[in-house]
Design an enzyme around this catalytic site. Sequence first.
Site, PDB file in Angstrom:
ATOM      1  N   TRP A  30     -41.342-105.734  -2.789  1.00  0.00           N
ATOM      2  CA  TRP A  30     -41.601-107.113  -2.319  1.00  0.00           C
ATOM      3  C   TRP A  30     -40.436-107.522  -1.430  1.00  0.00           C
ATOM      4  CZ3 TRP A  30     -44.262-111.196  -5.769  1.00  0.00           C
ATOM      5  CH2 TRP A  30     -44.203-112.460  -5.196  1.00  0.00           C
ATOM      6  N   ASP A  31     -40.717-107.555  -0.134  1.00  0.00           N
ATOM      7  CA  ASP A  31     -39.661-107.801   0.852  1.00  0.00           C
ATOM      8  C   ASP A  31     -39.678-109.266   1.294  1.00  0.00           C
ATOM      9  OD1 ASP A  31     -37.636-107.237   2.649  1.00  0.00           O
ATOM     10  OD2 ASP A  31     -38.705-105.625   3.670  1.00  0.00           O
ATOM     11  N   TRP A  48     -25.933-109.270   6.461  1.00  0.00           N
ATOM     12  CA  TRP A  48     -26.981-108.256   6.451  1.00  0.00           C
ATOM     13  C   TRP A  48     -26.334-106.885   6.684  1.00  0.00           C
ATOM     14  CZ3 TRP A  48     -28.326-105.101  10.684  1.00  0.00           C
ATOM     15  CH2 TRP A  48     -29.360-104.192  10.394  1.00  0.00           C
ATOM     16  N   ASP A  94     -29.803-102.653   3.490  1.00  0.00           N
ATOM     17  CA  ASP A  94     -30.454-101.789   4.479  1.00  0.00           C
ATOM     18  C   ASP A  94     -29.503-100.713   4.967  1.00  0.00           C
ATOM     19  OD1 ASP A  94     -32.945-102.818   4.450  1.00  0.00           O
ATOM     20  OD2 ASP A  94     -32.708-104.096   6.204  1.00  0.00           O
ATOM     21  N   ASN A 105     -37.968-111.035   4.794  1.00  0.00           N
ATOM     22  CA  ASN A 105     -37.075-110.662   5.894  1.00  0.00           C
ATOM     23  C   ASN A 105     -36.583-111.792   6.772  1.00  0.00           C
ATOM     24  OD1 ASN A 105     -36.634-107.737   5.841  1.00  0.00           O
ATOM     25  ND2 ASN A 105     -38.860-107.657   5.873  1.00  0.00           N
TER      26      ASN A 105
HETATM   27  C1  DGJ Z   1     -36.347-104.631   5.393  1.00  0.00           C
HETATM   28  C2  DGJ Z   1     -36.144-103.725   4.232  1.00  0.00           C
HETATM   29  O1  DGJ Z   1     -34.876-103.913   3.680  1.00  0.00           O
HETATM   30  C3  DGJ Z   1     -36.375-102.294   4.666  1.00  0.00           C
HETATM   31  O2  DGJ Z   1     -36.102-101.422   3.619  1.00  0.00           O
HETATM   32  C4  DGJ Z   1     -37.781-102.166   5.153  1.00  0.00           C
HETATM   33  O3  DGJ Z   1     -38.670-102.366   4.087  1.00  0.00           O
HETATM   34  C5  DGJ Z   1     -38.048-103.145   6.261  1.00  0.00           C
HETATM   35  N1  DGJ Z   1     -37.695-104.480   5.898  1.00  0.00           N
HETATM   36  C6  DGJ Z   1     -39.496-103.118   6.662  1.00  0.00           C
HETATM   37  O4  DGJ Z   1     -39.814-104.079   7.555  1.00  0.00           O
END
Ligand code: DGJ
Length: 744
Positions: A462-463, A184, A533, A465
């Site tokens: 569209w994320d 990450w 990120d 995480n």
């Molecule tokens: C992870 C993404 O990569 C960021 O750009 C952002 O959208 C955050 N999530 C938001 O929670």
Amino acid sequence: MQTDRLSYIFRARADGEPIQLYFGARIHHRPRYPNLERAEPRKSTPTRPSGEQPELMRCEYASPGRGDYRHPAYQIGQADGSRITGFGYRGYRLLDGKQRLAGLPSTFDDYGDDAQTLVIELYDDLAKASLELSYAVFPHQDVIVRSALFRDDGDADLTIHAAASLQLDLPRADLDLIDLSGAWSRENRLTRARLRPGSQTIDSLRGASSHQHNPFIVLAEPGAGEDSGNVIGCNLIYSGNFRDRIEVDHYGVTRLTTGIDPEGFSWLLEPGQQFQTPEAVLCAGDRGLDGLSRSLGEFYRRHLVNPRFAERPRPVLVNNWEATYFDFDADRLLGIARRARQLGIELFVLDDGWFGHRDDATSSLGDWVADPRKFPDGIGALAKAIHSLGLQFGMWFEPEMASLDSDLYRAHPDWLLGAPGRRLTPQRDQFVLDTGREDVVDHLFDAMSRVIRQTGLDYVKWDMNRSLTETWSAALPPERQPEAAHRCILGVYRLYERLTHAFPEVLFESCASGGGRFDLGMMYYAPQAWVSDDTDAVERMLTQYGTSLGYPQSMMGAHVSDVPNHETGRITPLRTRGDVAVFGDLGYELDVTALDDDQAGEISRQIAWYKAHRELMQFGDLHRLVSPFENDHNTMSWQVVSPDRRHSVVGWYQILNRPNPGHERVRLRGLDPDRQYLVREAGLDAGGGQAGRGDEDSSLALYGDELMNAGLFVPQVFDVFDPEHRSADFASRLFTVDTPDERN
Ligand code: DGJ
């Protein structure tokens, strides 16, 4: 099979098993290739009555359990517990064009680019199973796309324990493996190492293609570099668990298989049912890594990316995430949008935190209804206000997730993945929805459609995480639990399919905490993706450079953010941040309302320059000139060239400034040797600090051959008292190289 520069030769042996004879630079077509088939028997190895020694065979799709001790391409469990199979040739079909697969992202030939599809039909009499190996040949990009389809033709269940999308058995082991690995915030670092005896794997068991390993790999001849040498590129059109296995055997044969990772996976086939593997892309050539990347870039544009967007210029955007995080309301957002509009930005993207009561990452995922505290007049009103400023409007979703504190979870606790009696493992305080379920996909489609209609939005980020854990589905019987991870990703594809059909004009950007799902499966639906990120210019040089090996720059969302950078704490000049980000889909991710006049002026000029060169920067042919992963790891340079070779932009970057440096010439590529070009240092900043920038007198008219063979002189003396941060570290230069009298 032949493409413009590539031959792929196999045949069926007398017992029907297909064996591989050749894959590489194009050779003459002949009805037989006795030279390629020559083999000598060896002692101490299983030998079939026909004299065949499986360990010495180079197979098209290796079967398990019959004397080929290398890893097989597939495994099928039968009713008697045996996994031993042997598929024999039955026939073939040759089809013009290339049809899309149902339910999976896949390649196509909508533009009549001379593609043909060969389907080899195989059968196993004992297992009563058929297998079709498909080869779609795209002659002009030197690409062959493979996949496999299994069908249960008997009256007993079969279980697929492994099913590769492709296999190659190359008759050599002196190859380098190049791959993209990371973590990450530092995705797609390029590594290159000589193959060694035994297996080496690049894989993911995270339920997503992952930050750690990208499915794209290259096998390169040891001397192959950017502009010459034989290279083979391989990638999988898939976004879930994958495995590229490269096995070098004791006879110096290199077996490559790529496909869904068999670890923890199986798929039950009831009589009459079939299983389709994802497609895998193979591309080869003798024009080095540069040529490989360009062939692949063109191939994806013409045969994978949604045709509506494939060549459409991407808007310059502002995203509020790093400007506000969760701390915003409609007024603050409108302030950002107004300022963004003045700077020349075209798309405003509202990121995480607009829904439920989400003031931090602990709640509301799943409740895709705008927070009335932040939007007292509703989200439709904000969208309208943004649109009336003349900006496009985009919104963030994370459809595959739910928070425990959400109405969605309270209503449907069984919609989460999770094994009975086992504690769920949270990541970022969130949990994964079982998108393998039809009712979950229906619900998400309705919820997202409602917001899209309410706002008339133009763009969706569209994320995704977190990785999958406790991958167990309440909707599946025990024997189908090993299907859960693959079913989840199929559900994601179904949702994408439905949304992109219902809202064809919406541009989708994929994201998974940055580049956690940066793959070809996503690219089919979402033409662009958030690479990382980490927006620090130095880190981005590495990430974008590595990513460019396998993916075109139009797929890379690249933003200028604030300093000190939020991930590294590093302070880099605004100019360098811009010079890195323009080699992608440019965006801004900082509080534009807090800019001083100088910064605002510089950003306006960056945007105006980018708009003037946008098609070149997003879709031009990319050449990597100086690698930040080699030499002194301190410099990087790359270049884009227009298809007609009349225009080019060169970016040159250094990490640390060195005192009293040597002279630097960077040799350009892709130009017309006989054409004269005007070389200018591009004027992005206010003119402060950097000698020659924007200065007409610094322009030079040079022939393409001189620029490519002798190189472009890159001034090395930087202003050590640069007004922005009193340092010449992290400096960059951008040059335009144009046919005179056209563009500047
Ligand atoms: C992870 C993404 O990569 C960021 O750009 C952002 O959208 C955050 N999530 C938001 O929670």
